[in-house]
Motif scaffolding. Structure first.
Motif, PDB file in Angstrom:
ATOM      1  N   THR A 280       0.923  -1.236  -0.037  1.00  0.00           N
ATOM      2  CA  THR A 280       0.183  -0.054  -0.040  1.00  0.00           C
ATOM      3  C   THR A 280       0.806   1.319  -0.126  1.00  0.00           C
ATOM      4  O   THR A 280       2.094   1.131   0.233  1.00  0.00           O
ATOM      5  CB  THR A 280      -1.012  -0.111   1.239  1.00  0.00           C
ATOM      6  N   TRP A 281       0.316   2.460  -0.059  1.00  0.00           N
ATOM      7  CA  TRP A 281       1.012   3.888  -0.105  1.00  0.00           C
ATOM      8  C   TRP A 281       1.435   3.956   1.264  1.00  0.00           C
ATOM      9  O   TRP A 281       2.632   4.504   1.506  1.00  0.00           O
ATOM     10  CB  TRP A 281       0.069   4.784  -0.550  1.00  0.00           C
ATOM     11  N   ASP A 318      -4.055   4.043   2.556  1.00  0.00           N
ATOM     12  CA  ASP A 318      -4.383   2.722   2.487  1.00  0.00           C
ATOM     13  C   ASP A 318      -4.656   1.800   1.516  1.00  0.00           C
ATOM     14  O   ASP A 318      -5.136   0.501   1.289  1.00  0.00           O
ATOM     15  CB  ASP A 318      -5.508   2.045   3.828  1.00  0.00           C
ATOM     16  N   ALA A 319      -4.955   2.712   0.229  1.00  0.00           N
ATOM     17  CA  ALA A 319      -5.136   1.942  -0.967  1.00  0.00           C
ATOM     18  C   ALA A 319      -3.815   1.120  -1.533  1.00  0.00           C
ATOM     19  O   ALA A 319      -2.726   1.583  -1.190  1.00  0.00           O
ATOM     20  CB  ALA A 319      -5.735   3.065  -2.170  1.00  0.00           C
ATOM     21  N   ALA A 328      -9.750   0.835   1.016  1.00  0.00           N
ATOM     22  CA  ALA A 328      -8.504   0.451   1.660  1.00  0.00           C
ATOM     23  C   ALA A 328      -8.417  -1.080   1.661  1.00  0.00           C
ATOM     24  O   ALA A 328      -9.101  -2.025   1.795  1.00  0.00           O
ATOM     25  CB  ALA A 328      -8.349   1.176   2.868  1.00  0.00           C
ATOM     26  N   VAL A 329      -6.884  -1.399   1.493  1.00  0.00           N
ATOM     27  CA  VAL A 329      -6.472  -2.832   1.857  1.00  0.00           C
ATOM     28  C   VAL A 329      -6.921  -3.099   3.333  1.00  0.00           C
ATOM     29  O   VAL A 329      -7.084  -4.047   3.660  1.00  0.00           O
ATOM     30  CB  VAL A 329      -5.087  -2.983   1.474  1.00  0.00           C
ATOM     31  N   ALA A 625     -13.312   6.479   6.042  1.00  0.00           N
ATOM     32  CA  ALA A 625     -12.544   5.550   6.373  1.00  0.00           C
ATOM     33  C   ALA A 625     -11.122   5.743   5.315  1.00  0.00           C
ATOM     34  O   ALA A 625     -10.746   4.859   4.423  1.00  0.00           O
ATOM     35  CB  ALA A 625     -13.028   4.241   5.888  1.00  0.00           C
ATOM     36  N   ILE A 626     -10.634   6.829   5.451  1.00  0.00           N
ATOM     37  CA  ILE A 626      -9.342   7.210   5.064  1.00  0.00           C
ATOM     38  C   ILE A 626      -8.386   7.530   6.117  1.00  0.00           C
ATOM     39  O   ILE A 626      -8.598   8.714   6.561  1.00  0.00           O
ATOM     40  CB  ILE A 626      -9.293   8.103   3.877  1.00  0.00           C
ATOM     41  N   ASN A 627      -7.512   6.705   6.630  1.00  0.00           N
ATOM     42  CA  ASN A 627      -6.640   7.117   7.777  1.00  0.00           C
ATOM     43  C   ASN A 627      -5.370   7.884   7.480  1.00  0.00           C
ATOM     44  O   ASN A 627      -5.118   7.964   6.149  1.00  0.00           O
ATOM     45  CB  ASN A 627      -6.296   5.737   8.395  1.00  0.00           C
ATOM     46  N   THR A 628      -4.914   8.687   8.350  1.00  0.00           N
ATOM     47  CA  THR A 628      -3.619   9.361   8.218  1.00  0.00           C
ATOM     48  C   THR A 628      -2.690   8.423   8.257  1.00  0.00           C
ATOM     49  O   THR A 628      -2.443   7.336   8.728  1.00  0.00           O
ATOM     50  CB  THR A 628      -3.492  10.535   9.077  1.00  0.00           C
TER      51      THR A 628
END
Length: 661
Positions: A280-281, A318-319, A328-329, A625-628
């Motif tokens: 993931t990134w 998390d993509a 996200a994964v 649901a996009i975490n830092t």
């Protein structure tokens, strides 16, 4: 025949999903003195090109604009815009695009921008033909502004293209959102191998004997198209070499290697991290930061007065890497840890949702990319850090290059407790550490959901003496429970940080009537003189940073209908790193709060000084649901035992039955 047709359709559909890249490297500023030129960008684009080929990119889908590179077009401003336009025209729904830039950056005051930066300064990438007016800090041609990059990224997102951008430049953070205190480039002798990617605008010559540049000679033939509506950045990631006020180096890399040649530090670290096959990134960014310590330590000894660059990442980290997938994964947070003997110190704490005795998973990543893991229990949780023992199964490891820790589950202490006779509604979606659990005892419940009616029982969540159950089918109950779970965590955040002090940071709650300021006061000390609002009045929050440090800031709210409001960052794909400001040049931003207009409205402001060499933190307050990225220090030293400063405020509409706690 039918099988053949299905196969052909599958192949045809796959052909439309293409990975493309635009790699731009500007070493020579042809209208500027050679003392301002760089050495590494031409090497950077070739290093990145070779890395992308190993990732499966086709040679024909990688466009190079770089001086000193055989077969590449020259990176003039108009050529860059035209290349972006061609790339956009080729891109179709489902494609992936990487936009990479290596070279000088600068900052200018730009009052014409729709999105005003907190410090009032805009970030600019300098193309090969950049010109400036001597003695001026606000006249440039041959540059690409942050609003230009934002426009192009929005155009790609509008086509359902996943956009990743990498800026190996100074003043990089917020380059995609569109003072004169930017340090000069040279600090050592002219032939020093270490060069700094940062220029003051006043250093740039007009290239015409000191006269102002003629805009017609550098007019942009192409400008980014403007989508009808702003597109959420769910398919977006960006890596920046530095924060907005910092500059980043180029030097011979890898260090002490006979084959070393001038490279940008971020570019070299990205390529090295890619060789370890991150999924993931976030994995990639962790790998980048793990490579910084020895280089940063060396530079710190050579340049003791310079603030060294802190890489920043934003977006859906998390993509999966180099793919067009928004989901996200994994949405579990991952925190960086430092090992000292048999103890791991996490760069996260109670503000991030950690509690003592919480079960965690420890991940040890070796030099070759191999990952070993084991479970353990958190021993101590402080406001801003935590400690645990190295699990016995990992204690013999001596070559682990990176220690990461992730929770096995949400902490029960902050979970929303629900007495639900028919079971919880399906499809609950929450950001860690907020969660919803069922309980059998009504006395211990925060909420009761029974016979299609939802009743809030906890005073902290707004229950008053006259609170009554409201009708709620499964869909309504799910949305309401998600908001209440977030609200419970926000209350806990405030409880943790409310007594802390943050010198140089303040948030002022203002009441306006038209263009007239009626009254104002600190968001930490709201009283009856400020609220409630009267007819014709509106609420505004004014945030001001004079701490001489960057700030991790989140501002979130609950509207009178119980809906979550993300105030800062407005788009969860953007970083929440608020810019550095000083008493002489404060970083300030105003936020209109049109939804804060009735009983039930709430607003949380939480800010802490950004830790050096860390990624921004959202403290579990994201609305989607996009975490830092994890909080990471790259010098290898443990944080001091003293707690980090913090600012916390909760604003509640007068008459709200729930007291501040």
């Amino acid at each position: 025949m039918r099988l053949l047709l299905v196969c052909l359709l599958f192949i045809s559909g796959s052909a439309f999903a293409t990975q493309r890249a635009l790699l731009v490297g500007v070493s020579e500023l042809v209208n500027q003195p050679q003392a301002l030129w760089l050495q590494a960008p031409r090497n950077d684009v070739m290093l990145m090109r070779d890395a992308l080929l190993k990732q499966g990119f086709a040679t024909s889908d990688i466009v190079l604009l770089a001086d000193g590179v055989s077969g590449a077009a020259l990176p003039d401003a108009q050529a860059i815009h035209e290349a972006l336009a061609r790339l956009l025209a080729q891109s179709k729904s489902g494609d992936f695009v990487l936009l990479y830039f290596s070279g000088h950056g600068t900052r200018l005051r730009d009052t014409a921008k729709r999105y005003q930066e907190p410090d009032g300064l805009s970030e600019n990438f300098l193309a090969r033909d950049v010109r400036g007016t001597l003695g001026s800090d606000n006249v440039l041609t041959g540059d690409l502004r942050d609003v230009d990059f934002d426009g192009w990224i929005q155009a790609f997102l509008a086509r359902n293209v996943f956009v990743a951008s990498v800026f190996d430049t100074c003043s990089a953070n917020s380059m995609t959102r569109g003072t004169v205190d930017a340090p000069a480039t040279a600090e050592g002798p002219a032939d020093d191998e270490v060069r700094w990617r940062g220029l003051r605008a006043v250093q740039l010559a007009s290239g015409g004997g000191g006269n102002a540049p003629d805009p017609s000679t550098t007019a942009r033939a192409v400008t980014p198209p403007v989508p009808a509506e702003t597109v959420p950045r769910a398919r977006y990631v960006a890596l920046f070499a530095s924060e907005s006020h910092q500059i980043t180096p180029e030097l011979r890399l890898p260090r002490k290697s006979r084959s070393a040649r001038p490279q940008g530090l971020l570019t070299w670290a990205v390529v090295e991290a890619l060789s370890r096959k991150p999924a993931t990134w976030r994995d990639l960014f962790d790998g980048v930061l793990a490579l910084y310590p020895p280089v940063i330590d060396e530079l710190a000894q050579r340049f003791p007065t310079r603030e060294l660059p802190s890489p920043v990442a934003e977006g859906n980290l998390d993509a999966p890497l180099f793919a067009n997938r928004a989901p996200a994964v994994s949405t579990r947070p991952v925190w960086r840890a430092q090992r000292s003997g048999d103890t791991l110190t996490l760069q996260a704490g109670q503000l991030d949702g950690l509690v003592a005795q919480q079960p965690l998973r420890v991940l040890a990543t070796m030099d070759d990319g191999t990952v070993r893991s084991a479970e353990g229990t958190l021993a101590q949780a402080f406001t801003d850090k935590a400690r645990m023992a190295v699990p016995p199964a990992l204690r013999e490891l001596t070559g682990a290059v990176l220690w990461n820790i992730t929770p096995l589950g949400e902490p029960a202490a902050v979970a929303l407790r629900v007495r639900a006779e028919q079971g919880l509604p399906t499809g609950l979606s929450l950001e860690y550490p907020a969660s919803v659990v069922t309980v059998n005892d009504a006395d211990g419940a925060d909420v009761r959901w029974s016979a299609g009616r939802l009743e809030v029982l906890s005073p902290q969540l707004g229950a008053g003496a006259g609170a009554k159950p409201v009708p709620a089918d499964a869909a309504v109950a799910r949305r309401r429970l998600e908001v209440l779970a977030r609200l419970k965590w926000l209350n806990q955040l405030y409880t943790i940080a409310k007594d802390a002090q943050f010198d140089g940071f303040d948030a002022v709650f203002e009441v306006w009537n038209g263009d007239r300021l009626v009254r104002s006061g600190s968001a930490q000390q709201i009283d009856a003189k400020l609220l409630p609002l009267r007819n014709g009045e509106r609420a505004v929050l004014n945030v001001r940073n004079t701490s001489a440090r960057s700030v991790d800031l989140v501002i979130v709210g609950i509207d009178p209908q119980g809906g979550a409001r993300q105030v800062y960052p407005e788009d969860p794909g953007e970083t929440n790193r608020f810019k550095r400001g000083t008493r002489e040049s404060p970083a300030a931003k105003r936020f209109e709060l049109p939804w804060f207009n009735a009983e039930g409205s709430r607003l949380l402001v939480l800010a802490t000084p950004a830790a050096p060499y860390s990624a921004p933190r959202l403290f579990g307050t994201g609305a989607v649901a996009i975490n830092t990225a994890p909080d990471v220090r790259v010098r290898g030293a443990l944080q001091p035992d003293s707690e980090r400063q913090a600012f916390a405020a909760v604003v509640r509409w007068a008459g709200d039955a729930s007291p501040a706690r």
